[in-house]
Scaffold this motif. Structure first.
Motif, short mmCIF file in Angstrom:
data_model
loop_
_atom_site.label_atom_id
_atom_site.label_comp_id
_atom_site.label_asym_id
_atom_site.label_seq_id
_atom_site.Cartn_x
_atom_site.Cartn_y
_atom_site.Cartn_z
N LYS A 32 0.82 -1.27 0.12
CA LYS A 32 -0.01 -0.10 0.09
C LYS A 32 0.99 1.17 -0.15
O LYS A 32 0.70 2.14 -0.71
CB LYS A 32 -0.84 -0.01 1.31
CG LYS A 32 -1.55 1.23 1.52
CD LYS A 32 -2.51 1.54 2.90
CE LYS A 32 -2.88 2.76 2.95
NZ LYS A 32 -3.31 2.88 4.37
N LYS A 37 -3.02 -0.87 -4.79
CA LYS A 37 -4.35 -1.22 -4.27
C LYS A 37 -4.27 -2.54 -3.63
O LYS A 37 -3.86 -3.53 -4.48
CB LYS A 37 -5.60 -0.82 -5.01
CG LYS A 37 -5.68 0.52 -5.35
CD LYS A 37 -6.98 0.74 -5.95
CE LYS A 37 -8.29 0.56 -5.17
NZ LYS A 37 -9.38 1.05 -5.70
N GLY A 39 -5.66 -6.03 -1.08
CA GLY A 39 -6.61 -6.53 -0.16
C GLY A 39 -5.92 -7.70 0.48
O GLY A 39 -4.92 -8.43 0.22
N TYR A 72 -12.06 -1.47 5.23
CA TYR A 72 -10.98 -0.32 4.54
C TYR A 72 -10.00 0.15 5.88
O TYR A 72 -10.63 0.79 6.81
CB TYR A 72 -11.52 0.52 3.51
CG TYR A 72 -12.11 0.07 2.38
CD1 TYR A 72 -11.14 -0.55 1.29
CD2 TYR A 72 -13.20 -0.38 2.08
CE1 TYR A 72 -11.65 -1.06 0.03
CE2 TYR A 72 -13.95 -0.75 1.18
CZ TYR A 72 -13.08 -1.20 0.01
OH TYR A 72 -13.40 -1.98 -1.31
N TRP A 115 -14.12 -7.24 -3.74
CA TRP A 115 -12.77 -6.72 -3.81
C TRP A 115 -12.54 -5.50 -4.61
O TRP A 115 -11.68 -4.38 -4.41
CB TRP A 115 -11.92 -7.84 -3.99
CG TRP A 115 -11.63 -8.83 -3.06
CD1 TRP A 115 -12.20 -10.12 -3.25
CD2 TRP A 115 -11.09 -8.82 -1.65
NE1 TRP A 115 -12.15 -10.88 -2.14
CE2 TRP A 115 -11.21 -10.16 -1.04
CE3 TRP A 115 -10.69 -7.80 -0.82
CZ2 TRP A 115 -11.13 -10.38 0.07
CZ3 TRP A 115 -10.11 -8.15 0.33
CH2 TRP A 115 -10.33 -9.34 0.93
N ILE A 118 -8.35 -4.17 -7.52
CA ILE A 118 -7.05 -4.11 -6.88
C ILE A 118 -5.97 -4.95 -7.49
O ILE A 118 -6.16 -5.79 -8.23
CB ILE A 118 -7.34 -5.04 -5.10
CG1 ILE A 118 -7.71 -6.21 -5.36
CG2 ILE A 118 -8.62 -4.11 -4.58
CD1 ILE A 118 -7.65 -6.99 -4.13
#
Length: 260
Positions: A32, A37, A39, A72, A115, A118
């Protein structure tokens, strides 16, 4: 739901207590920070520690018309998190389920979480070669899984257990990205010297034995332990530490081949 996920990494180990969740969360945070991006899916149903490590225990997930909406960590929605920990009333609640119910929950997490678009999905798995691993792989068979990051500690007993995990990966067709040796020495908080309080080199020896890349050695650093429940990236809080340098190089290693 995984169609828009560009890359999938599994974090595996045949041994409990080697730090898979800590590595998974710090790797996700490092990606990040690097502008991706990300998950993170916590499928360790009996020991869901990702919400604690990311300081998200007071958060809740909910279902939309499209499926489960993840939690998030930031307003920009750069890091999405899903864990059964969000469905429990308390951290002390145990998930006392038989195999079929666990399998059903993992299928929901893999197929029904929104999701979105990402770059990287990191799946933090339970220890061993259980039904949960098989369920994950069955549901990823139509999705390109980049491979598994195998985590061990230096001791021989850990290396022996992790060797079984590598055998499992090869029998089930999971590509292995490489091996991380966690808890590899202890960083003195006063002089920053790293001392091998356990043994050393188990991860390197294992990588040579099974002919897979050795990715990194991560020492024990007391300063990192103080950040465990704050959800902060080591690249931001302690950018000059040995651990931060390792995660920086790890992100470079994992992303350069994907961008090529």
């Amino acid at each position: 739901m995984l169609d828009k996920v560009k890359h999938v990494f599994l974090v595996l180990s045949g041994k409990g207590g080697v730090g898979k969740s800590a590595i998974s969360t710090q790797l996700a945070l490092a990606l990040k920070v690097s502008g991706f991006k990300v998950g993170i899916l916590d499928v360790d149903l009996c020991g869901p520690s990702v919400p604690y490590l990311l300081n998200l225990e007071d958060k809740n997930v909910y279902q939309s018309s499209e499926g489960w909406v993840p939690v998030y960590t930031d307003s920009e929605q750069m890091l999405a998190v899903m864990s059964i920990g969000f469905l429990l009333k308390s951290r002390n609640d145990g998930v006392i389920w038989r195999g079929p119910k666990k399998t059903g929950m993992i299928k929901e997490f893999l197929n029904d979480v929104v999701w979105g678009d990402i770059d990287y999905l990191i799946i933090d798995t339970p220890p061993g070669t259980s039904d949960e691993h098989i369920t994950v792989m069955e549901n990823l068979k139509d999705i390109k899984c980049d491979g598994a990051i195998i985590v061990t500690t230096p001791q021989a007993v850990s290396v022996d257990d992790v060797l079984r995990e590598i055998t499992f990966c090869r029998k089930t067709g999971i590509p292995i990205i490489g091996i991380i040796e966690n808890m590899s020495g202890f960083v003195c908080p006063t002089c920053s010297e790293c001392t091998n309080i356990f043994s050393s080199g188990g991860g390197i020896a294992l990588s040579e034995m099974v002919k897979v890349p050795f990715l990194a050695k991560l020492p024990i650093d007391p300063a990192i332990g103080k950040l465990a429940d704050k959800g902060e990236s080591i690249l931001i809080t302690l950018p000059n530490s040995q651990v931060a340098q390792v995660f920086r190089k790890l992100v470079e290693e994992l992303t350069k081949s994907k961008e090529a």
